[in-house]
Design a protein around this motif. Structure first.
Motif, short mmCIF file in Angstrom:
data_model
loop_
_atom_site.label_atom_id
_atom_site.label_comp_id
_atom_site.label_asym_id
_atom_site.label_seq_id
_atom_site.Cartn_x
_atom_site.Cartn_y
_atom_site.Cartn_z
N PRO A 181 36.22 16.45 24.56
CA PRO A 181 34.95 15.70 24.65
C PRO A 181 34.86 14.72 25.81
CG PRO A 181 36.33 14.78 22.93
CD PRO A 181 37.07 15.98 23.45
N SER A 195 35.59 9.25 25.74
CA SER A 195 35.83 10.36 24.81
C SER A 195 34.79 10.37 23.71
CB SER A 195 37.20 10.22 24.13
OG SER A 195 38.20 10.12 25.07
N ASP A 196 34.38 9.19 23.25
CA ASP A 196 33.27 9.16 22.31
C ASP A 196 32.52 7.86 22.43
OD1 ASP A 196 34.03 7.26 20.19
OD2 ASP A 196 35.57 8.72 19.67
N GLU A 209 25.39 13.97 26.87
CA GLU A 209 26.47 14.88 26.47
C GLU A 209 26.81 15.76 27.66
OE1 GLU A 209 24.37 16.18 22.41
OE2 GLU A 209 25.38 17.79 23.48
N SER A 350 35.02 14.76 13.34
CA SER A 350 34.94 14.47 14.77
C SER A 350 34.07 15.48 15.52
CB SER A 350 36.33 14.51 15.38
OG SER A 350 36.89 15.79 15.20
N GLU A 352 35.39 17.78 17.06
CA GLU A 352 36.20 18.10 18.24
C GLU A 352 37.54 18.74 17.88
OE1 GLU A 352 35.01 17.90 21.14
OE2 GLU A 352 33.33 16.51 20.93
N THR A 376 29.87 13.58 13.82
CA THR A 376 29.74 13.01 15.16
C THR A 376 28.66 13.74 15.96
OG1 THR A 376 32.05 12.46 15.02
CG2 THR A 376 31.05 12.26 17.18
N SER A 379 28.83 16.21 19.32
CA SER A 379 30.19 16.69 19.60
C SER A 379 30.18 18.22 19.76
CB SER A 379 31.15 16.23 18.50
OG SER A 379 30.65 16.61 17.24
N SER A 604 41.68 12.38 16.03
CA SER A 604 40.98 13.59 16.36
C SER A 604 41.95 14.53 17.07
CB SER A 604 39.82 13.16 17.26
OG SER A 604 39.24 14.22 17.87
#
Ligand code: M6R
Length: 608
Positions: A181, A195-196, A209, A350, A352, A376, A379, A604
């Motif tokens: 991600p 990463s998030d 995204e 997640s 992910e 999430t 994702s 994750s």
């Protein structure tokens, strides 16, 4: 499963990067590091340290206020142990280029051999260091970090999120992603990469995204995305709905405890808007699916797998469609038979988890329709699924999954009710009654949490136990598996979940004088209530110290009885799991373990 953050803007980059790392530390905590562009075309400032982020913070003597861009990394070790040398960032020979990476570069051995022949010196055992030298090599000719990154990505195999900075262009951060991600946070004259979104939700709610095999170039005022060949791409924009405070501990000793206590609200949020005034189930997100299916297959890992095992009972009973549940990591390595009449449901907090993502892709290749139940937003797993049901549990920071699990179970139940409604396999009256049961759950979870103190005290009495067994039947069996998983990951104790009926086929040999056994009992109306009671007698007779979890319809003589509110059997795990979460939490505290960041784990799992 590392955490990655980048910042470029007018504010001191170091504090933004460290703040982001603090919020991403749940993704990995074997080491942490930062690189800052302080002076044009001079070596970058780099600091990295094995162990938790606090070790790095203790090393940082200055705030390097002149640095307006920087990148930071918190690592979960894959290639090379958790040492200072293996910590990211990795640096080019000139010291002017730094790279951080999440994922695995599968062809790093051949790349390293090639680069060593070219004269590059390696200072770590990581796969990542090959990337920085390769980038340095490409930069020599392109003199453009984004172009060099595109060329490098074309040569990489495996999964990666990469961020790079070069002191020749100190306000620019270049990122790239494949099977891992990366999101962009859009601020006012400042931008973030991470990463998030939890890394930057305190600063902006606007995000982009990035898709597969895309390269992003970020400056304080510009974001430019291309594919690996330099063709422009318009990334998908989204608004972050999570509240910035939800990523803080808010007075709780640990994120896990806070998340346990957030469960009533999380379940309410999952249910919000799902029943209309006539009691009809509304999931418009499923409209693209053809529900003329003859099989449902649930794929997931860890706790999410347990959500699938629990959900199967209701899903199959209500929809009258056969349901199988399989570990995503196992599914990928056999030759399953799927068709367009199979609905594959992946479950992931997640969105992910690499094993689940790969299983999803495999299922799509085999022609199945796909639905993701995910927490999430934006994702990879929901993005690649035909349909998505978001659970809206809010950010889950503790490595041990709690509120995500309960909302996943509720999510699967809602999907089951929706399919039953579409297929008319349940009557309207039945759906209304189940809707009422589901809607009553938040208050019932609240009730458990209001009376949890005696359970916490009792748990401490089991602190010295070497092994704890968990027992259940029907939906109580996967609930028991979850109880055991929580205890393993948090208390580092031997813990196993068994189906009551299986006891006599082997596991009963484990029972000795004083062995703690947590037994989940169904309501008295269940056809297995009496059988479960017999199982408890069998283990008591062999010396087990039984802790029973049951509603008030059950009468049983055990040393410890934890009462939960009444609900129907199919929904009971949503209540019975809560005391087991508290048990595992309290045991970890009593044993002096790090509750939010248990050893060897990461939130994750974005590597296979
Ligand atoms: O993000 P996911 O739901 O896909 O994660 C799956 C598992 O890694 C996760 O549930 C893990 O088992 C938890 N740490 C358990 O508490």
């Amino acid at each position: 499963m590392c955490g990655i953050v980048g910042y470029t803007g007018p504010n001191p980059a170091l504090s933004k990067v460290i703040e982001g790392l603090r919020r991403l530390e749940y993704r990995g905590y074997d080491s942490a590091g930062v690189a800052l562009a302080t002076t044009l075309s001079q070596p970058l400032f780099v600091a990295k340290k094995a162990g938790k982020l606090i070790n790095l913070e203790n090393e940082l003597a200055s705030d390097h206020a002149s640095a307006k861009s920087g990148i930071g990394h918190t690592r979960w070790a894959t290639h090379g142990g958790p040492t200072d040398e293996n910590a990211h960032p990795h640096i080019s020979d000139s010291g002017k280029l730094a790279v951080i990476h999440n994922g695995i570069i599968e062809n790093y051995v051949e790349l390293r051999a090639y680069l060593e022949k070219c004269g590059y010196k390696f200072n770590s055992e990581t796969d990542t260091e090959s990337v920085v030298h390769l980038l340095s090599e490409e930069y020599k000719t392109t003199k453009d970090l984004s172009a060099a990154m595109r060329l490098v990505c074309q040569k990489l195999r495996g999964s990666f999120t990469l961020l790079a900075i070069h002191s020749d262009d100190p306000e620019t951060i270049v990122g790239a992603r494949r099977n891992s991600p990366l999101v962009v946070g859009l601020g006012e004259e400042e931008n973030f990469l991470a990463s998030d979104v939890s890394a930057f939700i305190a600063h902006t709610k606007r995000a982009l995204e990035l898709g597969q095999d895309q390269v992003v170039t970020v400056t304080p005022n510009e974001v430019n995305v291309t594919d690996l060949f330099g063709n422009g791409v318009t990334p998908k924009a989204f608004e972050i709905t999570w509240d910035a405070n939800s990523a803080e501990r808010g007075g709780f000793a640990h994120f896990m405890l806070k998340e346990i206590f957030e469960q009533p609200k999380a379940i309410s949020d999952t249910l919000a808007g799902r029943f209309n005034d006539e009691g009809k189930v509304q999931i418009p997100e499923l409209k693209n699916l053809n529900l003329g299916i003859d099989r449902i297959l649930i794929l997931a890992c860890g706790t999410a797998f347990h959500a699938g095992l629990i959900g199967k009972y209701a899903l199959e009973e209500w929809s009258k469609i056969p349901v199988d549940v399989e570990l995503a990591s196992e599914f990928r390595y056999r030759k399953p038979v799927l068709s367009k009449n199979t609905l594959v449901i992946t479950i992931s907090q997640s969105g992910e988890t690499m094993d689940t993502l790969m299983a999803l892709r495999y299922a799509k290749e085999l022609g199945a329709q796909t639905l993701s139940v995910c927490n999430t937003i934006g994702s990879t797993i929901p993005r690649e699924s035909d349909a998505v049901f978001y659970t809206h549990a809010g950010p889950e920071i503790a490595v041990a999954s709690t509120k995500a699990l309960l909302t996943q179970i509720v999510g699967i139940h809602l999907v089951g009710l929706f399919i039953a409604q579409e297929k008319s396999s349940l009557s309207t009256a039945q759906i209304n009654s189940l809707a009422a049961e589901l809607s009553a759950l938040p208050n019932k979870v609240e009730e458990i949490l209001e009376t949890v103190e005696p359970l916490r005290e009792m748990t401490r009495g089991f602190k010295e136990a070497t092994s704890v067994l968990f027992l259940g039947r029907h939906v109580g069996f996967p609930a028991a598996l979850e109880g055991a998983l929580k205890l393993k990951e948090l208390a580092y104790m031997h813990a196993e979940g068994f189906a009551g009926g299986e006891l006599k086929h082997g596991p009963i040999a484990l029972i000795e004088q004083g062995t703690p056994v947590i037994a989940v009992l169904p309501p008295e109306s269940s056809e297995i209530a009496e059988k479960m009671r017999s199982n408890i007698q069998e283990i008591k007779a062999r010396g087990a110290r039984v802790i029973a979890i049951a509603d008030s319809s059950i009468d049983i003589d055990v040393p410890h009885l934890i009462r939960i509110p009444k609900t129907i059997e199919l929904l009971q795990p949503i209540l019975s799991i809560v005391p087991m979460q508290v048990f595992a939490y309290e045991m970890a505290v009593a044993r002096g373990n790090d509750v939010d960041q248990p050893r060897n784990l990461a939130k994750s799992v974005t590597v296979e």
